[in-house]
Every structure is written in C-alpha cells, then in structure tokens.
Design a protein around this motif. Sequence first.
Motif, mmCIF file in Angstrom:
data_model
loop_
_atom_site.group_PDB
_atom_site.id
_atom_site.type_symbol
_atom_site.label_atom_id
_atom_site.label_comp_id
_atom_site.label_asym_id
_atom_site.label_seq_id
_atom_site.Cartn_x
_atom_site.Cartn_y
_atom_site.Cartn_z
ATOM 1 N N GLN A 1 -14.461 -33.729 -6.128
ATOM 2 C CA GLN A 1 -13.461 -32.820 -5.551
ATOM 3 C C GLN A 1 -13.653 -32.650 -4.056
ATOM 4 O OE1 GLN A 1 -14.397 -29.468 -7.974
ATOM 5 N NE2 GLN A 1 -13.611 -30.408 -9.844
ATOM 6 N N SER B 1 -3.747 -27.879 -0.217
ATOM 7 C CA SER B 1 -4.098 -27.748 -1.636
ATOM 8 C C SER B 1 -5.533 -28.190 -1.880
ATOM 9 C CB SER B 1 -3.142 -28.585 -2.491
ATOM 10 O OG SER B 1 -1.813 -28.112 -2.398
ATOM 11 N N THR C 1 -13.653 -21.207 -1.475
ATOM 12 C CA THR C 1 -13.157 -20.829 -2.801
ATOM 13 C C THR C 1 -14.307 -20.723 -3.792
ATOM 14 O OG1 THR C 1 -11.086 -21.990 -2.356
ATOM 15 C CG2 THR C 1 -11.551 -21.425 -4.650
ATOM 16 N N PHE D 1 -15.168 -23.219 -14.730
ATOM 17 C CA PHE D 1 -14.037 -23.256 -13.799
ATOM 18 C C PHE D 1 -13.992 -24.591 -13.052
ATOM 19 C CE2 PHE D 1 -13.797 -18.611 -14.244
ATOM 20 C CZ PHE D 1 -12.413 -18.435 -14.255
ATOM 21 N N GLU D 2 -15.141 -25.108 -12.665
ATOM 22 C CA GLU D 2 -15.177 -26.381 -11.950
ATOM 23 C C GLU D 2 -14.668 -27.529 -12.830
ATOM 24 O OE1 GLU D 2 -19.140 -26.910 -10.309
ATOM 25 O OE2 GLU D 2 -18.268 -26.458 -8.351
ATOM 26 N N THR E 1 -12.557 -27.290 -15.349
ATOM 27 C CA THR E 1 -11.184 -27.111 -15.832
ATOM 28 C C THR E 1 -10.200 -26.955 -14.677
ATOM 29 O OG1 THR E 1 -11.639 -24.733 -16.124
ATOM 30 C CG2 THR E 1 -11.928 -26.164 -18.044
ATOM 31 N N ILE E 2 -10.133 -25.761 -14.113
ATOM 32 C CA ILE E 2 -9.118 -25.467 -13.095
ATOM 33 C C ILE E 2 -9.238 -26.390 -11.890
ATOM 34 C CG2 ILE E 2 -8.305 -23.711 -11.472
ATOM 35 C CD1 ILE E 2 -9.037 -21.613 -13.547
ATOM 36 N N PHE E 3 -10.460 -26.583 -11.378
ATOM 37 C CA PHE E 3 -10.634 -27.421 -10.196
ATOM 38 C C PHE E 3 -10.269 -28.876 -10.486
ATOM 39 C CE2 PHE E 3 -13.881 -24.708 -7.616
ATOM 40 C CZ PHE E 3 -12.976 -23.662 -7.622
ATOM 41 N N ASN E 4 -10.598 -29.363 -11.680
ATOM 42 C CA ASN E 4 -10.259 -30.741 -12.018
ATOM 43 C C ASN E 4 -8.757 -30.923 -12.241
ATOM 44 O OD1 ASN E 4 -12.648 -32.179 -11.764
ATOM 45 N ND2 ASN E 4 -13.316 -31.735 -13.848
ATOM 46 N N PHE E 5 -8.100 -29.916 -12.790
ATOM 47 C CA PHE E 5 -6.650 -29.976 -12.926
ATOM 48 C C PHE E 5 -5.995 -30.061 -11.549
ATOM 49 C CE2 PHE E 5 -7.061 -27.731 -17.210
ATOM 50 C CZ PHE E 5 -6.811 -28.895 -17.921
ATOM 51 N N LEU E 6 -6.499 -29.264 -10.616
ATOM 52 C CA LEU E 6 -5.962 -29.302 -9.261
ATOM 53 C C LEU E 6 -6.261 -30.637 -8.597
ATOM 54 C CD1 LEU E 6 -4.524 -27.882 -6.964
ATOM 55 C CD2 LEU E 6 -6.715 -26.879 -6.273
#
Length: 304
Positions: free
Chosen positions: A149, A244, A252, A272-273, A275-280
Amino acid sequence: MEQTAAGLDVQATYKARDVEGLLDIHFYRKIGYRLAQFFARRNLTPIGVTLLGSFTGVVAGHLFFYDNLALNTLGMALLVLSNALDNADGQLARLTNRGSREGRVIDGLGDFAVLFSIYFHLCLRYVAGGGSNWVWLLAIAAGASSSVQMAVADYLRNAYMYFGSDRTRGEFDSSTGLEEEYTQLKWRHEPWRKFLLRVYLDYTVGQERYIPQMMKVRKAIEGRTSEQWLIERYRRENKPIVKSANFFGRNTRMVLLFLLLILNQPIWYFIFELTIFNFLLVFVLVRQKNVFDRLLDHLGKASA
C-alpha cells in the motif's frame, strides 16, 4: 514570508503541495520546518535527523506493548515526534540542498524499523494478554499489505511530481537505470553504497510490478513533459488518485492506531489493514489503470 539563509520559505520545503495531506500541510510541515531550521543551525545532517526520528519511533512502538493507557499515550506522543522528524529530514535536505538517494533509502529503512517495532510489540501485547500465537501470521499478512500500500502511494506521488511538475524529478527512477548503476558498483570498493542501491532497486522493481503501465507512460511522454496540455491533463486526472492513495499513509495509520489503543483494541489495527486498506488499494490500482489506458490511447493516436 519568513525565509532562511538559503532563501526558502516553508512551502518551498514541501515535496509538492498537491500531494501533501491536510495533516502534513497544517501540522507536520510547519513543525518539520522549524525543526529543519533548528538542525540546520547546528549542522546536523538529514541522515542524522532520520536516525533520530527512527529511534524515537522504535521506542514509541515498544511503549505500545504495555496495557497501560498512560504509557500508550507517551508512545503516541513519541510517534507524533517521530513523524515530525520524518518530515524534518526531507525538509532539511531541501533547505540545505543536501538531499541524496542514499538518504531516501535510509529513511525508508528507518520507516520499516518503526513499523516493525509497532507490529512486534502489538503482537507481544496480544499474546501476553492470553491471545493466540496466530496473531503473528495476521501481523505478517498485515505488514506485507502495508508495504504494498505505501509503496504504491509513494510511487504515485513521485510520478505525479515527475509528470505533473518540474520539481524533485530525480526521485522517480526506473529499475533499468538503477540496474545499470548497480552493476557498475563493486562490493569490494563501495559495499555500503551497493547495499543501499540493492535495497532501492528491489523496492523500485516492486513498484513497477504493482503499476506496470507506469513505465509505458514514461516512455510515451519522455521528452514531452514541457507540453502544457500534457502536464495539465496528468494533474487533472491523477490528482484525485494520489489524494486517495494518501489514505495509505502514515497519518491515517497513526490516527487509527491511536483510536484503537484508547479503546484497548489494538489487534483490530491489523484487521483494518487487511480489509479496508486493501479494498482501497484495489480501487486505486483499477482507477489508475483506467487513467493510464486513456492517456496511452490518446498519445498513440496523437503520434499516429
């Protein structure tokens, strides 16, 4: 505006305002600028500031091991200081014109040491509290995701500065050029420099693998970066993507970690890393691919 002896005000020590986050612009860059002035007067090198910031961050990570909010709060304060020093080293380099590739690599290694300390001590905290040893695998997966990321975010920022402005163009290197330089260095004569270049080369190869179209874009517009329409189009279409990708950044992560420490649920940081971060990350990569597809198609038609 206040200027230093080198003739630079605070905004001149930014990488580029377009790629800076709000917390950086309104907090860290201002503090970093003051620190950079302080260190410049004492002839401290940017690498020296990097090492100081890394040490501070490693100590902060250790304090997150304790299930004690007072110690955790001290760790948070040290991590904020570490982030400020991480800003200050680059600003000092630009302030004194002492930036170098070796310094950027050492800065990256320092960031890794800080993240390792945080991950390691969060895992120890969880296991010491009776949690499963499976947390180590969770942390490794989260750390691998975090590396990708942040590498993507860094790559997009440097590309934006390279194609969308005329500042800090030397930070956008290709693996081909680095490989040629690497083969010319000899372990016997320059082992430290060759080691740092090897680290940087591997990092760059990884970035090019994540966004393979980037080198195609570079080849297509090499020598045409003075064309204003191309600069404006790159800025217009890529600025939202860079913004983004900034969500992957340290700010963050720091806010999220602090919130979870206050709630005494730091293990969720890894989740969170993953799930959400990988989706982003997927969103950013897909959107970047679409932008580059359109740009390459346009350049192909323009040259036909």
